[in-house]
Design a protein around this motif. Structure first.
Motif, PDB file in Angstrom:
ATOM      1  N   SER A  90       0.801  -1.229   0.000  1.00  0.00           N
ATOM      2  CA  SER A  90       0.000   0.000   0.000  1.00  0.00           C
ATOM      3  C   SER A  90       0.832   1.276   0.000  1.00  0.00           C
ATOM      4  CB  SER A  90      -0.965   0.008   1.185  1.00  0.00           C
ATOM      5  OG  SER A  90      -0.263  -0.080   2.411  1.00  0.00           O
ATOM      6  N   SER A  91       2.060   1.219   0.526  1.00  0.00           N
ATOM      7  CA  SER A  91       2.874   2.441   0.513  1.00  0.00           C
ATOM      8  C   SER A  91       3.360   2.790  -0.887  1.00  0.00           C
ATOM      9  CB  SER A  91       4.059   2.314   1.468  1.00  0.00           C
ATOM     10  OG  SER A  91       4.896   1.240   1.115  1.00  0.00           O
ATOM     11  N   ALA A  92       3.231   1.858  -1.834  1.00  0.00           N
ATOM     12  CA  ALA A  92       3.607   2.168  -3.223  1.00  0.00           C
ATOM     13  C   ALA A  92       2.690   3.212  -3.823  1.00  0.00           C
ATOM     14  CB  ALA A  92       3.581   0.900  -4.067  1.00  0.00           C
ATOM     15  N   TYR A  93       1.397   3.155  -3.460  1.00  0.00           N
ATOM     16  CA  TYR A  93       0.430   4.098  -4.029  1.00  0.00           C
ATOM     17  C   TYR A  93      -0.074   5.111  -3.003  1.00  0.00           C
ATOM     18  CZ  TYR A  93      -2.316   0.017  -2.481  1.00  0.00           C
ATOM     19  OH  TYR A  93      -2.820  -1.057  -1.774  1.00  0.00           O
ATOM     20  N   ASP A  94       0.590   5.203  -1.873  1.00  0.00           N
ATOM     21  CA  ASP A  94       0.290   6.228  -0.871  1.00  0.00           C
ATOM     22  C   ASP A  94       0.739   7.588  -1.411  1.00  0.00           C
ATOM     23  OD1 ASP A  94       0.271   7.970   1.308  1.00  0.00           O
ATOM     24  OD2 ASP A  94       0.991   6.466   2.717  1.00  0.00           O
ATOM     25  N   PRO A  95      -0.128   8.604  -1.430  1.00  0.00           N
ATOM     26  CA  PRO A  95       0.284   9.926  -1.924  1.00  0.00           C
ATOM     27  C   PRO A  95       1.494  10.485  -1.184  1.00  0.00           C
ATOM     28  CG  PRO A  95      -2.099   9.822  -1.686  1.00  0.00           C
ATOM     29  CD  PRO A  95      -1.554   8.567  -1.075  1.00  0.00           C
ATOM     30  N   ASN A  96       1.713  10.025   0.049  1.00  0.00           N
ATOM     31  CA  ASN A  96       2.879  10.453   0.816  1.00  0.00           C
ATOM     32  C   ASN A  96       3.915   9.339   0.947  1.00  0.00           C
ATOM     33  OD1 ASN A  96       2.124  13.197   1.469  1.00  0.00           O
ATOM     34  ND2 ASN A  96       0.533  12.307   2.771  1.00  0.00           N
ATOM     35  N   GLY A  97       3.912   8.427  -0.002  1.00  0.00           N
ATOM     36  CA  GLY A  97       4.915   7.375  -0.021  1.00  0.00           C
ATOM     37  C   GLY A  97       6.301   7.944  -0.276  1.00  0.00           C
ATOM     38  N   ILE A  98       7.297   7.125  -0.088  1.00  0.00           N
ATOM     39  CA  ILE A  98       8.673   7.605  -0.168  1.00  0.00           C
ATOM     40  C   ILE A  98       9.030   8.107  -1.573  1.00  0.00           C
ATOM     41  CG2 ILE A  98       9.585   5.269  -0.562  1.00  0.00           C
ATOM     42  CD1 ILE A  98      11.261   8.142   1.426  1.00  0.00           C
TER      43      ILE A  98
END
Length: 331
Positions: A90-98
Motif C-alpha cells: 500500500s505504501s507504493a500508491y500512498d500519496p505520501n509514499g517515499i
C-alpha cells in the motif's frame, strides 16, 4: 583482388580520424541514473554489494541531486525503500509514499531534471513479489494474481504522476500492465505522461545486488512465472508487441549486457525509443574486478556503453552514470 587497393586501416590512422568516422558514441543525453530513497534521517549508507551506490533519506537526497544536476545528467530513476510493508504494497500508491515525497522534493530543487518513477510493488510488499499474492488452499500453493495486481499498479502510477513524475516506468511484468496504467493515467488527467515500459524483463541472476539495495528479495518462490525465461528471444517480441499495442511510449530491455541481441531485435522491429538497463550485477562485477586491479574500469565501462548503443539502445540506465559524466567532461 581487393587488397592492396582496399585498406581498411586508412580510417584508423589517428585519434582524430577514428572520431571522424565513429558510428556510435555515448553522450550525457543517453544516461539515466538510478537512486534509492528511504525513510529516516541523516541516512547516506553505501550498499555493500554496490560500491559507490547509496541509500539516501529525504534530508540527504538534495546533495545527490545537486551533484547529478551539476554533472549534466538529464534523468534519474527513483526506487523507494519504505519503512513499512504489507501484503498489498500500500505504501507504493500512498500519496505520501517515499517515492512520491522524493519526487516532489526533486522537482523543487531542479525542475528540469527528469524524474522517472519505477512502478512496481515488490519493494513495498512484505512477500517481495511484484503483485497481489493469493494462497490456494487446495493446491497448497501461493500464486501472484495478475488482474488483481493491475488496479494497484495503476493507482501507483497515478500517485507518482500526481507527485510530479515526468515518466512512469512499470517493471512488474504483469500481463496488461501498460493498458491498465495508460488507462489510469488518462482518466486522472495525465495523458501527457509517457510510459517507459520494462517490456522485456528477464528472470535474471544479474539482479542480486539490486535486491540487496531495494530489500525486495521474494520471501517464497521466485519470479519466473511472470519474468521471462533467459533462453527465449522470440518471446521478447511478443511482450514488446503487446506493450506497443497497449500504448507504451518507450521500450526497455533488462538486463542489457547478456541480452544485446534482444536490444537489436527490438531496434529492428520498432521505431519507439529503446532503453537498455545496465543492471546491478553488471555494475558490481566491474567494480569488484577494478578494485582488484584486474581491469581498466573506465575503458571497460565506456566500451560496454558503446556496445549498448551499437546494439540499438537510445538511452541507458546505469549506476555508472556519474562516473561516465566525469569521464566525458575530462575527455
Amino acid at each position: 583482388m581487393a587488397f592492396p587497393l582496399i585498406r581498411n586501416r586508412r580510417l584508423r590512422t589517428s585519434a582524430a580520424m577514428r572520431r571522424l568516422v565513429r558510428e556510435n558514441d555515448v553522450t550525457l543525453n543517453d544516461l539515466i541514473y538510478p537512486i534509492f530513497v528511504t525513510h529516516g534521517e541523516n541516512i547516506k549508507e553505501e550498499i555493500p554489494s554496490m560500491p559507490g551506490v547509496y541509500h539516501f533519506s529525504l534530508d540527504r537526497l538534495q546533495e545527490e541531486i545537486t551533484e547529478v544536476s551539476a554533472l549534466g545528467l538529464p534523468a534519474v530513476l527513483l526506487f523507494g525503500v519504505p519503512h513499512e510493508k504489507d501484503a498489498h504494497g500500500s505504501s507504493a500508491y500512498d500519496p505520501n509514499g517515499i517515492v512520491q515525497q522524493a519526487t516532489r522534493l526533486i522537482k523543487t530543487w531542479d525542475s528540469e531534471l527528469l524524474v522517472i518513477a519505477d512502478t512496481c510493488l515488490c519493494q513495498f510488499t512484505d512477500h517481495g513479489h511484484c503483485g497481489v499474492v493469493h494462497y490456494d488452499e487446495a493446491k497448497q500453493r501461493a500464486d501472484v494474481v495478475n488482474d488483481a495486481s493491475l488496479e494497484l499498479l495503476a493507482r501507483t502510477a497515478v500517485s507518482q504522476a500526481e507527485a510530479g513524475a515526468d515518466i512512469i516506468a512499470p517493471s512488474n511484468m504483469m500481463d496488461g500492465f501498460v493498458h491498465a496504467i495508460r488507462q489510469g493515467l488518462d482518466e486522472a488527467g495525465y495523458e501527457h505522461v509517457p510510459i517507459l515500459s520494462y517490456s522485456v524483463k528477464y528472470a535474471s541472476s544479474f539482479y542480486g545486488p539490486f535486491r540487496d539495495a531495494a530489500h525486495s528479495t521474494p520471501q517464497f518462490g521466485d519470479r519466473k512465472t511472470y519474468q521471462m525465461d533467459p533462453a527465449n528471444g522470440r518471446e521478447a517480441l511478443r511482450e514488446a508487441d503487446a506493450d506497443v499495442a497497449e500504448g507504451a511510449d518507450m521500450l526497455m530491455v533488462k538486463p542489457a549486457l547478456a541480452y544485446m541481441d534482444v536490444i537489436r531485435m527490438l531496434r529492428d522491429r520498432y521505431d519507439l525509443p529503446i532503453c537498455a538497463y545496465n543492471v546491478s550485477a553488471e555494475y558490481s562485477m566491474v567494480k569488484a574486478a577494478a578494485a582488484q586491479g584486474w581491469i581498466d574500469e573506465r575503458s571497460i565501462v565506456l566500451e560496454t556503453m558503446v556496445g549498448f548503443k551499437r546494439a540499438g539502445a537510445d538511452m541507458i540506465i546505469t549506476y555508472f552514470a556519474k562516473d561516465i559524466a566525469r569521464w566525458i567532461a575530462r575527455s
